[in-house]
Design an enzyme around this catalytic site. Sequence first.
Site, PDB file in Angstrom:
ATOM      1  N   CYS A  41      -1.781   4.072  -6.946  1.00 30.09           N
ATOM      2  CA  CYS A  41      -3.046   3.338  -6.770  1.00 30.09           C
ATOM      3  C   CYS A  41      -3.634   3.582  -5.395  1.00 30.09           C
ATOM      4  CB  CYS A  41      -2.890   1.856  -7.106  1.00 30.09           C
ATOM      5  SG  CYS A  41      -2.366   0.793  -5.766  1.00 30.09           S
TER       6      CYS A  41
ATOM      7  N   HIS B 227      13.442  25.239   5.072  1.00 26.90           N
ATOM      8  CA  HIS B 227      13.601  26.596   4.556  1.00 26.90           C
ATOM      9  C   HIS B 227      14.944  27.208   4.941  1.00 26.90           C
ATOM     10  CE1 HIS B 227       9.607  27.094   2.894  1.00 26.90           C
ATOM     11  NE2 HIS B 227       9.109  26.508   3.964  1.00 26.90           N
TER      12      HIS B 227
ATOM     13  N   VAL C 215      -5.766  16.806  25.944  1.00 31.45           N
ATOM     14  CA  VAL C 215      -5.832  17.454  27.264  1.00 31.45           C
ATOM     15  C   VAL C 215      -7.148  18.221  27.350  1.00 31.45           C
ATOM     16  CG1 VAL C 215      -4.768  19.164  28.769  1.00 31.45           C
ATOM     17  CG2 VAL C 215      -3.329  17.563  27.475  1.00 31.45           C
TER      18      VAL C 215
ATOM     19  N   CYS D 246       3.357   0.118  -5.910  1.00 27.51           N
ATOM     20  CA  CYS D 246       3.694   1.443  -6.442  1.00 27.51           C
ATOM     21  C   CYS D 246       4.990   1.968  -5.827  1.00 27.51           C
ATOM     22  CB  CYS D 246       2.574   2.437  -6.174  1.00 27.51           C
ATOM     23  SG  CYS D 246       0.996   1.976  -6.879  1.00 27.51           S
TER      24      CYS D 246
ATOM     25  N   GLU E 127      -0.333  13.671  23.258  1.00 23.13           N
ATOM     26  CA  GLU E 127      -0.814  13.921  21.900  1.00 23.13           C
ATOM     27  C   GLU E 127      -2.268  13.483  21.820  1.00 23.13           C
ATOM     28  OE1 GLU E 127      -0.099  15.346  18.943  1.00 23.13           O
ATOM     29  OE2 GLU E 127      -2.051  14.514  18.371  1.00 23.13           O
TER      30      GLU E 127
ATOM     31  N   GLU F 250       3.975  28.540  12.798  1.00 24.62           N
ATOM     32  CA  GLU F 250       3.639  28.053  11.450  1.00 24.62           C
ATOM     33  C   GLU F 250       4.950  27.967  10.673  1.00 24.62           C
ATOM     34  OE1 GLU F 250       2.292  30.735   8.616  1.00 24.62           O
ATOM     35  OE2 GLU F 250       2.060  32.426   9.964  1.00 24.62           O
TER      36      GLU F 250
ATOM     37  N   ARG G 101      -2.468  26.335   8.954  1.00 23.12           N
ATOM     38  CA  ARG G 101      -1.420  27.137   9.591  1.00 23.12           C
ATOM     39  C   ARG G 101      -1.994  27.724  10.876  1.00 23.12           C
ATOM     40  NH1 ARG G 101      -2.176  28.525   4.313  1.00 23.12           N
ATOM     41  NH2 ARG G 101      -0.454  28.342   2.845  1.00 23.12           N
TER      42      ARG G 101
END
Lengths: 484, 424
Positions: free
Chosen positions: A445, A52, A173, A410, A34, A345, A313
């Site tokens: 905040c 989805h 990479v 929060c 990564e 995507e 995307r």
Amino acid sequence: MEKRFDVAIVGGGAVGCAIARELSRSALSVALLEKENDVARGTSGKNSAVVHAGFNNPPASLAARLCVEGCAGFAAACRELGVPYRRTGKLVTALGAEDIPLLERLLAQGRASGVPDLALWTREQVRAREPHIQAAAALWSGSTGITNPLLYTIALAENALANGAEIFLNFPVEAILRTGDGFILRSGRRALRADWIVNAAGLYADRVAALAGDDGYRIYPCRGEYLILDKPAAALLRAPVYPAPRPGVGGLGVHLTPTIDGNVLVGPSAEYISSRSDTGTTATVMARLWQEALLLLPALAGCAVIAAYAGLRSKIVPAGAQNFGDFIVEHSRRTPGLLNLIGIESPGLTASLPLARLVLRLLGEKIPLPRKAAFQPERRSAVPFRALEPEERQAAAAGDPALREIVCRCETVTRREILTALDNPLGVRSLTGVRARSRAMTGRCQGGYCQQRIVAILRDEYGVRPEDMRWQGTESWLFTGAVK
Amino acid sequence: MKKGALVRPDVAIIRPDVAIIGAGPAGLAAAAGARAAGAERVLVLEREERPGGILNQCIHDGFGLVRFGETLTGPEYAGRFLRAARESGAEILTRTMVLGLTPERRLQALGPRGYMTIEAGAVILATGCRERTRGAVRIPGSRPAGIFTAGVAQYYLNRQNIMVGRRALILGSGDVGLIMARRLTLEGGQVPVVVEKLPYPGGLARNIAQCLDDYNIPLRLSHTVTRIEGEQRVERAAVARLDAEGREIPGTEQVYDCDTIILSVGLIPENELALKAGVHLSSVTGGPLVDDAWQTNIPGIFACGNSLHVHDLVDYASAEAENAARAAVAFSRAGGAGEPGLPVRPGAGVRYVLPFSVRVGTRPLLSLRVSEPTGRRRLVARAGGRTLAERVFPRLAPAEMVRLELREAVPPGAKALEVLVTDA
């Protein structure tokens, strides 16, 4: 001599991490590479966070097939991985009668793909379910859900790691060399060897393929901006609400999505841009998102925006093209040993585990994938303190002093949860890493109260000097050091 | 009262006469005030390790001129009230966060002693305010490291001894931003510009003079940041001029090199707990709609300090808290929601007036802010056809809160009290 792996996966998004996790079921040695300092730093962490149902893509397309499969298995996967998930259902709304044929087309498309629990709803049915939503009619999808894509991707990576995969962060990479029996992948002065490369590099998948000698792809980045609304907005809707999809729009249209953590998202826009890293927001789009949100849900007028973000995307069709760009998952025709995933995507998040299983099938055509008896599919995670009932909070606090201090007011995140986030298996110590894992700094905040407390924990308990602290990547320094 | 008398391991539910949420300048003044008004058991709940609230990071001076006739630093000012609160016998629980509040004045709190339930005779909200963020003002551009609100930057410098950057552009001319312009400069940082979207400054005139003018830091009014650039750390910010309607004027954009952006774009009263209890808030102040006894619409829940409305002078927050404390003590003894009052309405030139309602026969002290800066003007308070107060001011500015004393009580038969700006 560089360390050798059977498979190197390039890209630590939801798809790359799902592939690493599924491959860790086998006895193969797996490396995940990564470029950023954490997983889910790209598109996987900057989307609508919707699971989805699969009715948006043409029947028989790979995207539709894998989306339906992914949606059906998502709840179980989240249970296994200790990730929050909720089946909310979803409404695609028609503002006027002229939109109803669009809904009918989606319904037919979804039914052809085997999407369960679809129905056309009247104005009254919509109002009964979502009293604040204005719509002439709607397509109801009962199987749609929401999740936290950051935690989902992190959980996949952690489970892969626990099952023997190695994860290399900050490893962009930069060069791929063919050797007699495989590849050498280089990043700066670091390098490793792999027999197989699985290219799950998302926005950079065409470039990674080209580094390996296959220049047959092209990605067109398409930016989507979002607004995040403060929690009172969540009282105004139960399920994601989308407009009927107008043809030629590069996405699903500006929609309202409740998040699993209790906020509401507005977005995304769809704008083709040349950069693959420009996730900046713009004044014009932010203003337009707000206008379109008010069209769908006028009661939002009194709600507060707490943050904005954008994701890109990775499209394989350019701006203006009317044709559908399906997911591409295939062995490279030019570079043996390279397996490419291109144009993943939306609904890539939903389809991530089915995509991973497809990659395993394609690999299995070429090499044996012996099962590993010791594979442990489950990942344990603690219930967040904020989700506990008062009696449970009392019992938890009695047993652990670090559960008696709220660091993020929060989101009601305790010191224990910050420490757990900092002790994460991937070794990520950035503030965005803490944010993704604990939800500290994500509230109204935006870290105004807790950021300096997390900095104090990093300095006092982990011995990190302020000048060495990072917001996200290695160049994102936070402080110059001590006051003179 | 002995220290620790209220909160003991053998007590399952803590029952103070008055519970005060927050030990900043308002909460501490309320604590001593409640004891002075005769409350036996006064409990203050403070989430920080040290009482004092935001004053603990305000190491500059200028506090206490009204109250003490001398200029103190923030910690010195807080120290006086902390001593008074402690000496009064109020019990202060630190590192304790209140997580829940019901209309029946039942509180849930979490602290070193674990998870606690508190049932209070009266509750005073003194929870302070928070800073408006980048998201709230929707500044376009990238999201790199190096964007801080002014109060957060102030905390890093003054309480953690950490320097936030080398070259900081400041957006917003609120007082904290002005103070930070000077502070960063004194610590060797550069401040190329302070940018303010309004045609007049947001902070006090004395801070413009002492924090910007004295250090040659330019203030550009009617300008805003139109784009933040930099992928990992802030690298640049684009600034453009705004027209009278607040729209960007094309062609006026100018790019500043900077590695840090400090936001001083407003303060918002902190009222998440109040909302949980069903307290109604004003859309103008962001604080509770209190009556002339500083009581909210929920009987027994009172508010003061910056959680009620944002103050520019802490001295007034302390005085307001003492008034709220007296009323809270009276409620804890006698109960009762108080008779409904008549509405207080901001008239021409006035943005808001506190309290939001007054009872006939009372003479509450009004706190208000005007809508825009003016020269010499008269402020007038009227009710039932009578002028209850009028005072001429050499100048008026939204940044400076005005207090107006009524010279006669609200007359019977009045339908509303109106406060307005008229010609002097």
